[in-house]
Structure formats: C-alpha cells, structure tokens
Design a protein around this motif. Structure first.
Motif, PDB file in Angstrom:
ATOM      1  N   ASP A  60      11.158  49.689 -23.254  1.00  0.00           N
ATOM      2  CA  ASP A  60      11.182  51.002 -23.898  1.00  0.00           C
ATOM      3  C   ASP A  60      12.470  51.752 -23.585  1.00  0.00           C
ATOM      4  OD1 ASP A  60       8.718  50.506 -24.985  1.00  0.00           O
ATOM      5  OD2 ASP A  60       7.593  51.704 -23.517  1.00  0.00           O
ATOM      6  N   VAL A  63      15.461  50.092 -25.561  1.00  0.00           N
ATOM      7  CA  VAL A  63      15.437  50.396 -26.997  1.00  0.00           C
ATOM      8  C   VAL A  63      15.898  51.828 -27.250  1.00  0.00           C
ATOM      9  CG1 VAL A  63      13.936  50.712 -29.004  1.00  0.00           C
ATOM     10  CG2 VAL A  63      13.695  48.665 -27.584  1.00  0.00           C
ATOM     11  N   SER A  64      15.383  52.770 -26.475  1.00  0.00           N
ATOM     12  CA  SER A  64      15.735  54.174 -26.673  1.00  0.00           C
ATOM     13  C   SER A  64      17.218  54.419 -26.407  1.00  0.00           C
ATOM     14  CB  SER A  64      14.894  55.064 -25.757  1.00  0.00           C
ATOM     15  OG  SER A  64      13.529  54.963 -26.073  1.00  0.00           O
ATOM     16  N   TYR A  66      19.651  52.186 -26.508  1.00  0.00           N
ATOM     17  CA  TYR A  66      20.435  51.474 -27.516  1.00  0.00           C
ATOM     18  C   TYR A  66      20.500  52.271 -28.813  1.00  0.00           C
ATOM     19  CZ  TYR A  66      22.773  47.097 -28.659  1.00  0.00           C
ATOM     20  OH  TYR A  66      23.730  46.153 -28.942  1.00  0.00           O
ATOM     21  N   ARG A  67      19.362  52.806 -29.227  1.00  0.00           N
ATOM     22  CA  ARG A  67      19.312  53.603 -30.453  1.00  0.00           C
ATOM     23  C   ARG A  67      20.213  54.832 -30.346  1.00  0.00           C
ATOM     24  NH1 ARG A  67      12.888  53.769 -32.051  1.00  0.00           N
ATOM     25  NH2 ARG A  67      13.133  52.965 -34.160  1.00  0.00           N
ATOM     26  N   LYS A  68      20.122  55.519 -29.218  1.00  0.00           N
ATOM     27  CA  LYS A  68      20.901  56.742 -29.026  1.00  0.00           C
ATOM     28  C   LYS A  68      22.396  56.461 -29.021  1.00  0.00           C
ATOM     29  CE  LYS A  68      19.493  60.260 -28.527  1.00  0.00           C
ATOM     30  NZ  LYS A  68      19.285  61.363 -29.503  1.00  0.00           N
ATOM     31  N   LEU A  70      23.937  53.903 -30.427  1.00  0.00           N
ATOM     32  CA  LEU A  70      24.335  53.497 -31.775  1.00  0.00           C
ATOM     33  C   LEU A  70      24.469  54.709 -32.687  1.00  0.00           C
ATOM     34  CD1 LEU A  70      24.970  51.210 -33.745  1.00  0.00           C
ATOM     35  CD2 LEU A  70      22.511  51.002 -34.194  1.00  0.00           C
ATOM     36  N   GLU A  71      23.554  55.631 -32.553  1.00  0.00           N
ATOM     37  CA  GLU A  71      23.600  56.869 -33.333  1.00  0.00           C
ATOM     38  C   GLU A  71      24.872  57.660 -33.025  1.00  0.00           C
ATOM     39  OE1 GLU A  71      21.308  61.077 -32.890  1.00  0.00           O
ATOM     40  OE2 GLU A  71      20.010  59.309 -33.065  1.00  0.00           O
ATOM     41  N   ILE A  89      15.238  44.515 -29.493  1.00  0.00           N
ATOM     42  CA  ILE A  89      16.236  45.375 -30.148  1.00  0.00           C
ATOM     43  C   ILE A  89      16.336  45.037 -31.629  1.00  0.00           C
ATOM     44  CG2 ILE A  89      18.690  45.965 -30.270  1.00  0.00           C
ATOM     45  CD1 ILE A  89      17.345  47.247 -27.915  1.00  0.00           C
ATOM     46  N   LYS A  90      16.295  43.757 -31.947  1.00  0.00           N
ATOM     47  CA  LYS A  90      16.415  43.337 -33.354  1.00  0.00           C
ATOM     48  C   LYS A  90      15.250  43.855 -34.197  1.00  0.00           C
ATOM     49  CE  LYS A  90      17.536  39.343 -36.243  1.00  0.00           C
ATOM     50  NZ  LYS A  90      18.751  39.999 -36.761  1.00  0.00           N
ATOM     51  N   VAL A  92      14.058  46.751 -34.165  1.00  0.00           N
ATOM     52  CA  VAL A  92      14.341  48.127 -34.607  1.00  0.00           C
ATOM     53  C   VAL A  92      15.766  48.293 -35.138  1.00  0.00           C
ATOM     54  CG1 VAL A  92      12.626  49.149 -33.078  1.00  0.00           C
ATOM     55  CG2 VAL A  92      14.951  48.829 -32.245  1.00  0.00           C
ATOM     56  N   ILE A  93      16.653  47.368 -34.774  1.00  0.00           N
ATOM     57  CA  ILE A  93      18.044  47.409 -35.250  1.00  0.00           C
ATOM     58  C   ILE A  93      18.399  46.007 -35.748  1.00  0.00           C
ATOM     59  CG2 ILE A  93      20.441  47.949 -34.655  1.00  0.00           C
ATOM     60  CD1 ILE A  93      19.348  49.600 -32.294  1.00  0.00           C
TER      61      ILE A  93
END
Length: 259
Positions: A60, A63-64, A66-68, A70-71, A89-90, A92-93
């Motif tokens: 968790d 993922v969080s 990585y998302r942040k 990337l954003e 990761i894949k 969700v991305i």
C-alpha cells in the motif's frame, strides 16, 4: 501543488493568491503522507527528482508513493523492486516498466534527450545486474550510456578492444566483484573520472564484496572514487553529475571560442 513552478504558474494565472503561494512554499516542498514525507522540490534544489527505494516497502505504501511521484513529475524511477512489486504497481499504472536484471521499476517520459557519454564496464557477466542499475539510472537522468561488459582482468585483452570507446566517455563506471581489480586498470588508462562499484560477487574470501571494496579504496591509480557495495544507483547518479558538468563545460568552451 508543492512544485515551485506549478505554484508560480497558479499565482500568475490568478488561481491562488500570493499569501496562499507563500504558505505552500513555506512547507519546503514536502508532501506529507503520514508514513512518508516526499521531497517534491528535490529536483529544483539538486537537479534530480526523488527516487523510490522499493525494497521492504509495504504494498500500500509503495503504490501510494509511486502514484504521487508520477503525478508530480510525469515519470518516476524505483530501485530494488521485486516482481511482486512490479505486478501491484502495474495493476494501477499499466505503463510501468520492470527490468528483472537491474530490479528497476520505472515510468519514463518518451523522446527523452540524452546528453554526453558515460561508459559502464563490468569485470564479469555476474556483475551486470549492478551495472544495469547504474546504466539505467544514468539514462533515466538524461545521460547517454555505452555498455562494455565482461572485460575483467582474467582476459584483459577484451578490455583493450574497447579502449577508444571508454576513453571518449566523460565518466567511466567500473563494476567488479572478486578482487575488484578492474577499477585500478581503468584508472590508469583514462583521463576522466572512474567511479568504482564493488559487487558482492565472489567466493568465500571475497566476503560479499568487502574484498573488492578494499581493493578499490586502496587503489594506487588516480582519479577513482568508490561507492558502496552493489550500489549501482549511487554510481549512476554521480556519473550523471560528472557527465552534466562535462557537457556544460564543453558548451562554455565553445561559446568562449566564438564557434
């Protein structure tokens, strides 16, 4: 909204007030996530964005984060990732790319311009995983990289066949386990800096890379800097810093000559 450029653009466009912008900037570019404090202004300070060290992170959290990231940047580099982490990761991305050799997990901007030249050399094939971490890190940060693998001292004639290519590089990364002699050899043959990377490859008395580390630290060749055992990322980062300085210096010299 912690990115300096984004904040300034929002002030310019009247989307936020100067007081709001000041408050955001006072946070020091930190994205507070409770379990992590992401350094969103690191690229503005150092020229390099924050990189995610994936090993030992919970699913968790990874993922969080990585998302942040990337954003924030539109691309993100993760090191020491596992196949399991790649799969989560894949999910969700979908565009994320994983290399099982270097254990790098990344989303990279397309059509990236790569400058200068770095040579990444290994003593043996067993050192390639660490070398690829160095090479792909440097490429992610915008450096052009030549790979010269399996040119260790047990067959040193293999190295000599690539000397023109190696000597043309702005920086050389020497990755070696066992006794770690490759860095000393390269240090005596090139005029530009050598970054030595000891690896944990070898039999018992290699002591999981300690023997190679000590050899590299005690090298009588000049111009060698040493990073930690298996630290391909650190070598790729430092090599990029050197490469950028070399390219910038080349441009300055050209301008001074009026050409």
């Amino acid at each position: 909204m912690s990115d300096i450029t984004e904040i300034l653009e929002k002030v310019k466009n009247g989307e936020i007030s100067t007081a709001q912008a000041e408050k955001l900037l006072d946070r020091g570019g930190i994205e507070e996530m409770g379990y992590a404090k992401l350094d969103m202004n690191r690229d503005a300070r150092t020229g390099f964005p924050e990189v995610i060290y994936c090993e030992r992170k919970t699913d968790d959290f990874l993922v969080s984060i990585y998302r942040k990231m990337l954003e924030q940047y539109g691309e993100v580099l993760g090191t020491r990732a596992s196949d399991h982490q790649y799969r989560i990761i894949k999910d969700v991305i979908p565009e994320v790319v994983y290399d099982p050799v270097s254990h790098i997990l990344k989303v990279e901007k397309k059509d990236k311009v790569r400058i200068g030249r770095i040579a990444v050399c290994t003593a043996g094939t067993a050192d390639i995983s660490v070398a690829e971490e160095a090479a792909q890190t440097a490429e992610f940060f915008g450096s052009a990289v030549d790979r010269i693998y399996d040119v260790g001292v047990s067959g040193i004639h293999r190295l000599f066949a690539h000397m023109e290519e190696i000597q043309a590089a702005n920086c050389v990364v020497a990755v070696a386990g066992m006794e770690g002699a490759l860095a000393s050899v390269l240090g005596g043959l090139v005029r530009n800096p050598v970054i030595a990377v000891p690896t944990s490859v070898g039999y018992g008395a290699s002591l999981n890379g300690l023997s190679a580390l000590l050899t590299m630290i005690n090298s009588c060749a000049n111009g060698i800097a040493v990073v930690n055992i298996d630290n391909g990322y650190g070598a790729g980062y430092m090599a990029t810093q050197i490469n950028r300085l070399a390219v910038r210096g080349s441009v300055t010299e050209t301008d001074a000559d009026g050409r």
